[in-house]
Design a protein around this motif. Structure first.
Motif, PDB file in Angstrom:
ATOM      1  N   ALA A 185       0.822  -1.212   0.000  1.00  0.00           N
ATOM      2  CA  ALA A 185       0.000   0.000   0.000  1.00  0.00           C
ATOM      3  C   ALA A 185       0.854   1.260   0.000  1.00  0.00           C
ATOM      4  O   ALA A 185       0.460   2.290  -0.543  1.00  0.00           O
ATOM      5  N   SER A 186       2.040   1.197   0.617  1.00  0.00           N
ATOM      6  CA  SER A 186       2.928   2.361   0.688  1.00  0.00           C
ATOM      7  C   SER A 186       4.355   1.881   0.897  1.00  0.00           C
ATOM      8  O   SER A 186       4.600   0.692   1.103  1.00  0.00           O
ATOM      9  N   LEU A 187       5.297   2.804   0.866  1.00  0.00           N
ATOM     10  CA  LEU A 187       6.703   2.481   1.077  1.00  0.00           C
ATOM     11  C   LEU A 187       7.110   2.622   2.534  1.00  0.00           C
ATOM     12  O   LEU A 187       8.285   2.790   2.848  1.00  0.00           O
ATOM     13  N   ARG A 188       6.139   2.533   3.430  1.00  0.00           N
ATOM     14  CA  ARG A 188       6.451   2.507   4.863  1.00  0.00           C
ATOM     15  C   ARG A 188       7.211   1.230   5.194  1.00  0.00           C
ATOM     16  O   ARG A 188       6.967   0.168   4.622  1.00  0.00           O
ATOM     17  N   SER A 191       5.143  -1.857   6.276  1.00  0.00           N
ATOM     18  CA  SER A 191       4.444  -2.509   5.174  1.00  0.00           C
ATOM     19  C   SER A 191       5.392  -3.389   4.357  1.00  0.00           C
ATOM     20  O   SER A 191       5.093  -4.548   4.045  1.00  0.00           O
ATOM     21  N   ARG A 201       1.208  -6.592   9.017  1.00  0.00           N
ATOM     22  CA  ARG A 201       1.765  -5.255   9.211  1.00  0.00           C
ATOM     23  C   ARG A 201       1.720  -4.847  10.681  1.00  0.00           C
ATOM     24  O   ARG A 201       2.657  -4.241  11.195  1.00  0.00           O
ATOM     25  N   SER A 224       6.390   4.154  10.458  1.00  0.00           N
ATOM     26  CA  SER A 224       5.989   4.889   9.259  1.00  0.00           C
ATOM     27  C   SER A 224       7.182   5.403   8.450  1.00  0.00           C
ATOM     28  O   SER A 224       7.000   6.045   7.421  1.00  0.00           O
ATOM     29  N   LEU A 226       9.906   5.856   5.795  1.00  0.00           N
ATOM     30  CA  LEU A 226       9.837   5.463   4.392  1.00  0.00           C
ATOM     31  C   LEU A 226      11.122   4.776   3.935  1.00  0.00           C
ATOM     32  O   LEU A 226      12.219   5.082   4.400  1.00  0.00           O
ATOM     33  N   LYS A 228      13.398   3.334   0.463  1.00  0.00           N
ATOM     34  CA  LYS A 228      13.628   3.597  -0.955  1.00  0.00           C
ATOM     35  C   LYS A 228      14.388   2.438  -1.600  1.00  0.00           C
ATOM     36  O   LYS A 228      14.903   1.560  -0.913  1.00  0.00           O
ATOM     37  N   LYS A 249       3.428   2.115  -9.734  1.00  0.00           N
ATOM     38  CA  LYS A 249       2.066   1.877  -9.267  1.00  0.00           C
ATOM     39  C   LYS A 249       1.325   0.857 -10.130  1.00  0.00           C
ATOM     40  O   LYS A 249       1.504   0.782 -11.345  1.00  0.00           O
ATOM     41  N   ARG A 254      -1.456   0.464  -5.795  1.00  0.00           N
ATOM     42  CA  ARG A 254      -0.441  -0.105  -4.928  1.00  0.00           C
ATOM     43  C   ARG A 254       0.934  -0.014  -5.602  1.00  0.00           C
ATOM     44  O   ARG A 254       1.025   0.168  -6.814  1.00  0.00           O
ATOM     45  N   THR A 255       1.987  -0.124  -4.811  1.00  0.00           N
ATOM     46  CA  THR A 255       3.349  -0.009  -5.329  1.00  0.00           C
ATOM     47  C   THR A 255       3.962  -1.389  -5.477  1.00  0.00           C
ATOM     48  O   THR A 255       3.978  -2.182  -4.532  1.00  0.00           O
TER      49      THR A 255
END
Length: 263
Positions: A185-188, A191, A201, A224, A226, A228, A249, A254-255
């Motif tokens: 869902a994100s680059l957290r 996750s 998660r 949270s 991020l 890379k 995406k 989603r990524t």
């Protein structure tokens, strides 16, 4: 390098986990400049090794070499070497083999590290701990080897016997790699780590809060945080996770990620 350059480097690492390491390495580099010989560090984790490479690159006439006692070691000592030095660099690394009765005791990494540090040994003096059933190869600096030999009598509840080993007998490190293609869902970090280590998660967030994970060998401040492409996540007892590729995406927003998990 002049004083202004020195302060620039130290200011970059000020307030980070690498501050003390940077100070020690800059002092080593300046000593090498004066003596035109070499100076070795204690054991560095991969983040510390990156700091050492950065500092060496800022000093003209100084090159760098690493040694962790065997091929593929994660924790290594750095040698800053003056270009005028033509002799042999000595890292003074030793190996001690501690053995126990494997029929009665199941000993893991934290047990061994805890026993060593319980003797007052600084983590910087310890390299990799190579564990086999009933034994562990303790790689250490030469200055503490005799101390370990004379004082390490137990690990956890197990009695141990110690003897010197041979570094040349250690085989190169072999890592198994599992390639994982996922969407998140994100680059957290909670996750991505959950997807890479195959858990929820919420459970991964709890592991992060318990300080069981690191990002690029540094403590994670919040679930949270991020991540890379190219980052390395490491989890105590679960190996390393490389964010090999961020693919963009999907239609659902989603990524897509390509991960490599080293066991």
């Amino acid at each position: 390098m002049n004083m202004a350059d020195r302060e620039k480097i130290l200011r970059f690492y000020k307030g980070t986990e690498g501050e003390e390491t940077a100070i020690r390495l800059v002092d080593n580099a300046e000593a090498v400049n004066k003596t035109r010989k070499f100076r070795t560090s204690d054991f560095l984790d991969p983040y510390g090794q990156e700091i050492a490479e950065t500092i060496a690159a800022n000093y003209d006439g100084i090159r760098i070499d690493f040694d962790g006692g065997y091929n593929g070691a994660e924790r290594q000592c750095a040698a800053l070497i003056h270009d005028d030095f033509m002799g042999k660099v000595s890292f003074d690394i030793k190996i001690i083999v501690a053995e126990w009765n494997e029929k009665f005791y199941h000993i893991v990494h934290r047990d061994i590290l805890g026993s060593l540090m319980g003797l007052g040994i600084d983590r910087r003096n310890l390299g990799d701990l190579l564990i086999n059933p009933g034994s562990v190869k303790i790689i250490c600096t030469g200055k503490i080897a005799d101390f370990i030999m004379n004082n390490l009598a137990t690990i956890g509840a197990a009695s141990v016997s110690c003897q010197y080993g041979t570094l040349a007998a250690i085989p190169p490190r072999e890592e198994r790699c599992k390639e994982i293609s996922v969407t998140v869902a994100s680059l957290r970090i909670d996750s991505i780590a959950a997807a890479g280590y195959g858990t929820s998660r919420s459970k991964m967030a709890a592991e992060i809060e318990a300080d069981k994970l690191k990002l690029n060998w540094q403590h994670i401040k919040t679930p949270s945080q991020l991540v890379k492409e190219g980052d390395i996540i490491s989890m105590r007892g679960r190996g390393r996770l490389e964010v090999s590729q961020v693919r963009g995406k999907t239609k659902k927003g989603r990524t897509g990620l390509f991960l490599k998990r080293y066991i």
